[in-house]
Design a protein around this motif. Structure first.
Motif, mmCIF file in Angstrom:
data_model
loop_
_atom_site.group_PDB
_atom_site.id
_atom_site.type_symbol
_atom_site.label_atom_id
_atom_site.label_comp_id
_atom_site.label_asym_id
_atom_site.label_seq_id
_atom_site.Cartn_x
_atom_site.Cartn_y
_atom_site.Cartn_z
ATOM 1 N N LEU A 225 0.860 -1.174 0.000
ATOM 2 C CA LEU A 225 0.000 0.000 0.000
ATOM 3 C C LEU A 225 0.903 1.232 0.000
ATOM 4 C CD1 LEU A 225 -2.778 -1.133 2.492
ATOM 5 C CD2 LEU A 225 -2.765 -1.245 -0.006
ATOM 6 N N PRO A 226 0.560 2.255 -0.787
ATOM 7 C CA PRO A 226 1.474 3.385 -0.976
ATOM 8 C C PRO A 226 1.616 4.269 0.267
ATOM 9 C CG PRO A 226 -0.626 3.817 -2.052
ATOM 10 C CD PRO A 226 -0.680 2.398 -1.559
ATOM 11 N N ILE A 227 2.813 4.801 0.419
ATOM 12 C CA ILE A 227 3.086 5.804 1.449
ATOM 13 C C ILE A 227 2.903 7.165 0.771
ATOM 14 C CG2 ILE A 227 4.770 6.731 3.090
ATOM 15 C CD1 ILE A 227 6.208 3.998 2.945
ATOM 16 N N PRO A 228 1.812 7.859 1.040
ATOM 17 C CA PRO A 228 1.516 9.090 0.301
ATOM 18 C C PRO A 228 2.624 10.144 0.372
ATOM 19 C CG PRO A 228 -0.392 8.398 1.579
ATOM 20 C CD PRO A 228 0.756 7.524 1.989
ATOM 21 N N GLN A 229 3.225 10.357 1.545
ATOM 22 C CA GLN A 229 4.257 11.397 1.655
ATOM 23 C C GLN A 229 5.533 11.047 0.893
ATOM 24 O OE1 GLN A 229 2.999 9.633 4.187
ATOM 25 N NE2 GLN A 229 4.529 9.151 5.735
ATOM 26 N N GLN A 230 5.701 9.777 0.486
ATOM 27 C CA GLN A 230 6.856 9.374 -0.315
ATOM 28 C C GLN A 230 6.547 9.401 -1.816
ATOM 29 O OE1 GLN A 230 9.675 9.265 0.882
ATOM 30 N NE2 GLN A 230 9.661 8.445 2.941
ATOM 31 N N HIS A 231 5.316 9.781 -2.168
ATOM 32 C CA HIS A 231 4.898 9.824 -3.575
ATOM 33 C C HIS A 231 5.113 8.478 -4.265
ATOM 34 C CE1 HIS A 231 4.524 14.369 -4.347
ATOM 35 N NE2 HIS A 231 4.421 14.147 -3.064
ATOM 36 N N GLU A 232 4.757 7.402 -3.558
ATOM 37 C CA GLU A 232 4.878 6.068 -4.146
ATOM 38 C C GLU A 232 3.782 5.843 -5.183
ATOM 39 O OE1 GLU A 232 7.032 3.329 -0.828
ATOM 40 O OE2 GLU A 232 4.852 3.378 -0.746
ATOM 41 N N PRO A 233 3.998 4.889 -6.087
ATOM 42 C CA PRO A 233 2.934 4.565 -7.043
ATOM 43 C C PRO A 233 1.644 4.224 -6.301
ATOM 44 C CG PRO A 233 4.955 3.418 -7.627
ATOM 45 C CD PRO A 233 5.191 4.063 -6.289
ATOM 46 N N ASP A 234 0.540 4.689 -6.838
ATOM 47 C CA ASP A 234 -0.762 4.465 -6.214
ATOM 48 C C ASP A 234 -1.251 3.057 -6.550
ATOM 49 O OD1 ASP A 234 -3.280 4.463 -5.162
ATOM 50 O OD2 ASP A 234 -4.027 6.137 -6.376
ATOM 51 N N THR A 235 -0.905 2.107 -5.706
ATOM 52 C CA THR A 235 -1.300 0.718 -5.939
ATOM 53 C C THR A 235 -2.792 0.485 -5.691
ATOM 54 O OG1 THR A 235 -0.579 0.195 -3.695
ATOM 55 C CG2 THR A 235 0.985 -0.251 -5.500
ATOM 56 N N TRP A 236 -3.462 1.453 -5.076
ATOM 57 C CA TRP A 236 -4.914 1.320 -4.915
ATOM 58 C C TRP A 236 -5.599 1.216 -6.274
ATOM 59 C CZ3 TRP A 236 -7.170 -0.414 -0.872
ATOM 60 C CH2 TRP A 236 -6.621 -0.189 0.385
ATOM 61 N N ARG A 237 -5.016 1.828 -7.303
ATOM 62 C CA ARG A 237 -5.583 1.717 -8.654
ATOM 63 C C ARG A 237 -5.592 0.251 -9.103
ATOM 64 N NH1 ARG A 237 -5.824 6.216 -11.970
ATOM 65 N NH2 ARG A 237 -5.206 8.166 -11.000
ATOM 66 N N ILE A 238 -4.503 -0.450 -8.828
ATOM 67 C CA ILE A 238 -4.402 -1.868 -9.194
ATOM 68 C C ILE A 238 -5.407 -2.683 -8.384
ATOM 69 C CG2 ILE A 238 -2.885 -3.886 -9.126
ATOM 70 C CD1 ILE A 238 -0.524 -1.802 -9.539
ATOM 71 N N ILE A 239 -5.432 -2.445 -7.090
ATOM 72 C CA ILE A 239 -6.327 -3.181 -6.190
ATOM 73 C C ILE A 239 -7.782 -3.006 -6.618
ATOM 74 C CG2 ILE A 239 -7.209 -3.237 -3.816
ATOM 75 C CD1 ILE A 239 -4.245 -2.404 -2.998
ATOM 76 N N HIS A 240 -8.193 -1.759 -6.812
ATOM 77 C CA HIS A 240 -9.593 -1.505 -7.173
ATOM 78 C C HIS A 240 -9.949 -2.090 -8.542
ATOM 79 C CE1 HIS A 240 -9.583 1.841 -4.020
ATOM 80 N NE2 HIS A 240 -10.283 0.834 -3.561
ATOM 81 N N ARG A 241 -9.010 -2.052 -9.484
ATOM 82 C CA ARG A 241 -9.300 -2.624 -10.809
ATOM 83 C C ARG A 241 -9.466 -4.137 -10.709
ATOM 84 N NH1 ARG A 241 -9.444 -0.246 -15.833
ATOM 85 N NH2 ARG A 241 -9.951 1.448 -14.405
ATOM 86 N N ILE A 242 -8.646 -4.799 -9.894
ATOM 87 C CA ILE A 242 -8.796 -6.243 -9.682
ATOM 88 C C ILE A 242 -10.163 -6.544 -9.095
ATOM 89 C CG2 ILE A 242 -7.985 -8.157 -8.229
ATOM 90 C CD1 ILE A 242 -5.099 -7.081 -8.760
#
Length: 190
Positions: A49-66
């Motif tokens: 799960l992404p760490i927002p303050q580190q500007h990591e890729p938003d893996t929630w997009r992958i999770i929600h699409r699955i």
């Protein structure tokens, strides 16, 4: 290039990314992952799960699409343990209760534990990677230790907001190499 130099430079570039550019790159990562891998054929996928303050890729997009596509793959996410050295992994469903930890990362509460040997594929966070499949993370070794606990045939897929560098010069035998890396522009296989 040395890991420490790559880490500093990548963090600076990532933190300078405007929110709309981070969102665009994250959308491309999600698209490329689901177009180039047989995600629905896996039984278990480990996703960070992404760490927002580190500007990591938003893996929630992958999770929600699955979840939207009702793919049969089960998802699990990591939780850093109190020893500060290890990860445990928990089942993530649309009904999972999440609570933010001290770093702002959502963690599942009351979810079933999933063990490293169960995973068919692992989405690996990184700051940089090279053309041989070596990666630079935050330097704590969480994923190197975790990946060694997985079955040898587990598919190790990096998610990178940037293209590869030619070579990480101080990679060593304890670094677990990627099998593939997804960038906004392409999928690299190693």
């Amino acid at each position: 290039m040395l890991k420490a130099d790559l880490r500093r430079a990548a963090l600076a570039r990532r933190r300078a990314l405007p929110a709309n550019e981070l969102a665009r790159r994250s959308a491309e990562l999600q698209k490329r992952l689901l177009e180039n891998f047989a995600v629905g054929a896996w039984k278990w996928l480990h996703v960070f799960l992404p760490i927002p303050q580190q500007h990591e890729p938003d893996t929630w997009r992958i999770i929600h699409r699955i979840w939207e596509r009702k793919l049969p793959v089960q998802l699990a996410v990591p939780v850093v343990q109190p020893d500060g050295q290890s990860l445990r992994h928990y089942h993530l469903t649309p009904a999972t209760t999440l609570v933010g930890n001290r770093w702002g990362i959502p963690e599942p509460v009351g979810a079933a534990e999933v063990f490293p040997q169960q995973f068919d594929a692992v989405l690996v966070p990184l700051l940089a990677f090279d053309e041989e499949g070596h990666r630079v993370g935050y330097g704590k070794g969480f994923y190197d230790r975790f990946l060694l606990e997985c079955r040898p045939e587990v598919l190790r897929i990096g998610l990178s907001l940037e293209p590869p560098v030619p070579k990480i010069t101080d990679a060593w035998l304890g670094d677990v190499q990627l099998n593939a890396c997804v960038t906004p522009e392409e999928v690299r296989w190693f």
